[in-house]
Design an enzyme around this catalytic site. Structure first.
Site, PDB file in Angstrom:
ATOM      1  N   HIS A 137       2.725  -3.191  -0.093  1.00 15.72           N
ATOM      2  CA  HIS A 137       2.583  -1.730  -0.202  1.00 15.72           C
ATOM      3  C   HIS A 137       2.712  -1.077   1.180  1.00 15.72           C
ATOM      4  CE1 HIS A 137       0.867   2.229  -1.300  1.00 15.72           C
ATOM      5  NE2 HIS A 137       0.349   2.139  -0.091  1.00 15.72           N
ATOM      6  N   HIS A 142       5.394   1.973   3.339  1.00 16.38           N
ATOM      7  CA  HIS A 142       5.157   3.018   4.353  1.00 16.38           C
ATOM      8  C   HIS A 142       6.019   2.876   5.606  1.00 16.38           C
ATOM      9  CE1 HIS A 142       1.687   5.179   2.721  1.00 16.38           C
ATOM     10  NE2 HIS A 142       1.187   4.023   2.332  1.00 16.38           N
ATOM     11  N   GLU A 183       2.148   9.233  -0.382  1.00 14.73           N
ATOM     12  CA  GLU A 183       2.026   8.157  -1.373  1.00 14.73           C
ATOM     13  C   GLU A 183       2.929   8.364  -2.588  1.00 14.73           C
ATOM     14  OE1 GLU A 183      -0.797   5.591   0.612  1.00 14.73           O
ATOM     15  OE2 GLU A 183       0.821   5.436  -0.816  1.00 14.73           O
ATOM     16  N   SER A 202       7.056   1.200  -3.554  1.00 17.04           N
ATOM     17  CA  SER A 202       6.623  -0.209  -3.513  1.00 17.04           C
ATOM     18  C   SER A 202       6.231  -0.710  -4.902  1.00 17.04           C
ATOM     19  CB  SER A 202       5.423  -0.356  -2.567  1.00 17.04           C
ATOM     20  OG  SER A 202       4.345   0.446  -3.020  1.00 17.04           O
TER      21      SER A 202
HETATM   22  N1  HBI Z   1      -7.573   2.277   4.919  1.00 16.55           N
HETATM   23  N2  HBI Z   1      -6.256   0.448   5.428  1.00 16.55           N
HETATM   24  C1  HBI Z   1      -6.387   1.662   4.836  1.00 16.55           C
HETATM   25  N3  HBI Z   1      -5.335   2.197   4.191  1.00 16.55           N
HETATM   26  C2  HBI Z   1      -5.425   3.394   3.589  1.00 16.55           C
HETATM   27  O1  HBI Z   1      -4.446   3.880   2.995  1.00 16.55           O
HETATM   28  C3  HBI Z   1      -6.652   4.088   3.638  1.00 16.55           C
HETATM   29  C4  HBI Z   1      -7.721   3.505   4.333  1.00 16.55           C
HETATM   30  N4  HBI Z   1      -8.892   4.142   4.406  1.00 16.55           N
HETATM   31  C5  HBI Z   1      -9.108   5.467   3.857  1.00 16.55           C
HETATM   32  C6  HBI Z   1      -7.946   5.979   3.102  1.00 16.55           C
HETATM   33  N5  HBI Z   1      -6.791   5.314   3.035  1.00 16.55           N
HETATM   34  C7  HBI Z   1      -8.071   7.291   2.381  1.00 16.55           C
HETATM   35  O2  HBI Z   1      -9.394   7.417   1.896  1.00 16.55           O
HETATM   36  C8  HBI Z   1      -7.800   8.471   3.317  1.00 16.55           C
HETATM   37  O3  HBI Z   1      -6.395   8.645   3.353  1.00 16.55           O
HETATM   38  C9  HBI Z   1      -8.417   9.739   2.772  1.00 16.55           C
HETATM   39 FE    FE Z   2      -0.476   3.717   1.056  1.00 16.16          FE
END
Ligand code: HBI
Ligand code: FE
Length: 299
Positions: A137, A142, A183, A202
């Site tokens: 993913h 990304h 996303e 993805s």
């Molecule tokens: N941590 N590794 C990772 N990847 C994410 O996409 C991610 C995260 N922590 C918080 C989060 N996304 C979302 O809660 C925030 O974008 C709001």
């Molecule tokens: Fe993501």
């Protein structure tokens, strides 16, 4: 016990949540040599399946980014090699993390052009869905978009905005903007609707559903409309928001969200499948897919 609870509270972790890793920024070594043959085989299966589905569905910027990166079918990419190519193009790098990290850690990385990517890959029995972002993913979905300067600026701005939104207590509004763009965003190209959202690109099933299924709505992106719209975390989206051009995200990266947070505060929220008479409707969905699965709605 009390001491231990205080200890975890100090780290801002809910008691019993994942233990903080060695480093305060939650990064770990990717440990590329530790991937098993099965891990690389899962990557290959996912990569080749998307390779068959994405031509004519992924946006031009995604295809260009993918072509310019050391990403192939036969092995899980090495984050150091990815970072070398990214650094030259847009100043970004990929750092390995165990999985989801606390919001403030996540935003701090993005604000410094470091993309936190899960180092693990799903198991063969999880090919179609997993709750946490894995390396497929994060890297397949990304990273190619981070080779595009507009997205690179936008995601860094999202990091800065996230740190601020947390302090303002409006993180949910901002998280929806991220969700419906980075996303699950679609973009209108001269030759048709295309995918730029990592969560779609993805996923084999959502790649087909988002563009080809009559069920979802497709509506022109509008900042405050999206800030007020809840989203699904457990299934396909009920509505996809469409940009006229990725450059619209550049505008978002440079405007001050504070007045928009104020205007939406206390305003009614919209359900994921709702279509408003003020919407720029690209195509109104039948809603059949979700009607057949009506369950609880999240965030
Ligand atoms: N941590 N590794 C990772 N990847 C994410 O996409 C991610 C995260 N922590 C918080 C989060 N996304 C979302 O809660 C925030 O974008 C709001
Ligand atoms: Fe993501």
């Amino acid at each position: 016990m009390l001491q231990q609870l205080k200890e975890t509270a100090k780290h801002g972790l809910a008691a019993g949540a994942e233990q903080p890793p060695g480093r305060p920024d939650w990064t770990i070594d990717q440990g590329w040599a530790n991937y098993t043959a099965q891990d690389h085989a899962v990557w290959k299966t996912l990569f080749e399946r998307q390779g068959r589905l994405l031509p004519g569905r992924a946006c031009d910027e995604f295809v260009r980014g993918m072509n310019d990166l050391p990403i192939g079918a036969d092995r899980i990419p090495d984050f150091e090699e990815l970072s070398e190519a990214l650094m030259k193009r847009t100043g970004w790098q990929v750092v390995a993390v165990p999985g989801l990290v606390p919001d403030d850690v996540f935003f701090e990385h993005l604000a410094n052009r470091r993309f936190p990517a899960g180092h693990f890959i799903r198991k063969p029995e999880q090919l179609d869905y997993l709750e946490e972002p894995d390396v497929f993913h994060d890297v397949f979905g990304h990273v190619p978009m981070l080779m595009n300067p507009v997205i690179a600026d936008y995601i860094q701005a999202y990091g800065h905005g996230g740190l601020r939104a947390r302090k303002l207590g409006v993180l949910e509004n901002l998280a929806r903007v991220y969700w419906y763009t980075v996303e699950f965003g679609l973009v209108q190209q001269p030759d048709g609707l295309r995918i730029y959202g990592a969560g779609i690109v993805s996923s084999a099933t959502e790649t087909v559903f988002s563009l080809g299924d009559p069920s979802p709505n497709r509506v022109r992106f509008d900042l405050e409309r999206v800030m007020r719209t809840r989203y699904r975390i457990d299934d396909f989206q009920e509505t996809y928001f469409v940009l006229g051009h990725l450059d619209e995200l550049l505008e978002l990266a440079h405007i001050d969200f504070a007045p928009h947070y104020e205007r939406v505060a206390g305003a009614a929220e919209y359900e994921p499948g709702q279509v408003l008479d003020t919407d720029g409707v690209v195509s109104r969905g039948t809603g059949q897919y979700h009607a057949a699965r009506r369950t609880g709605v999240a965030a």
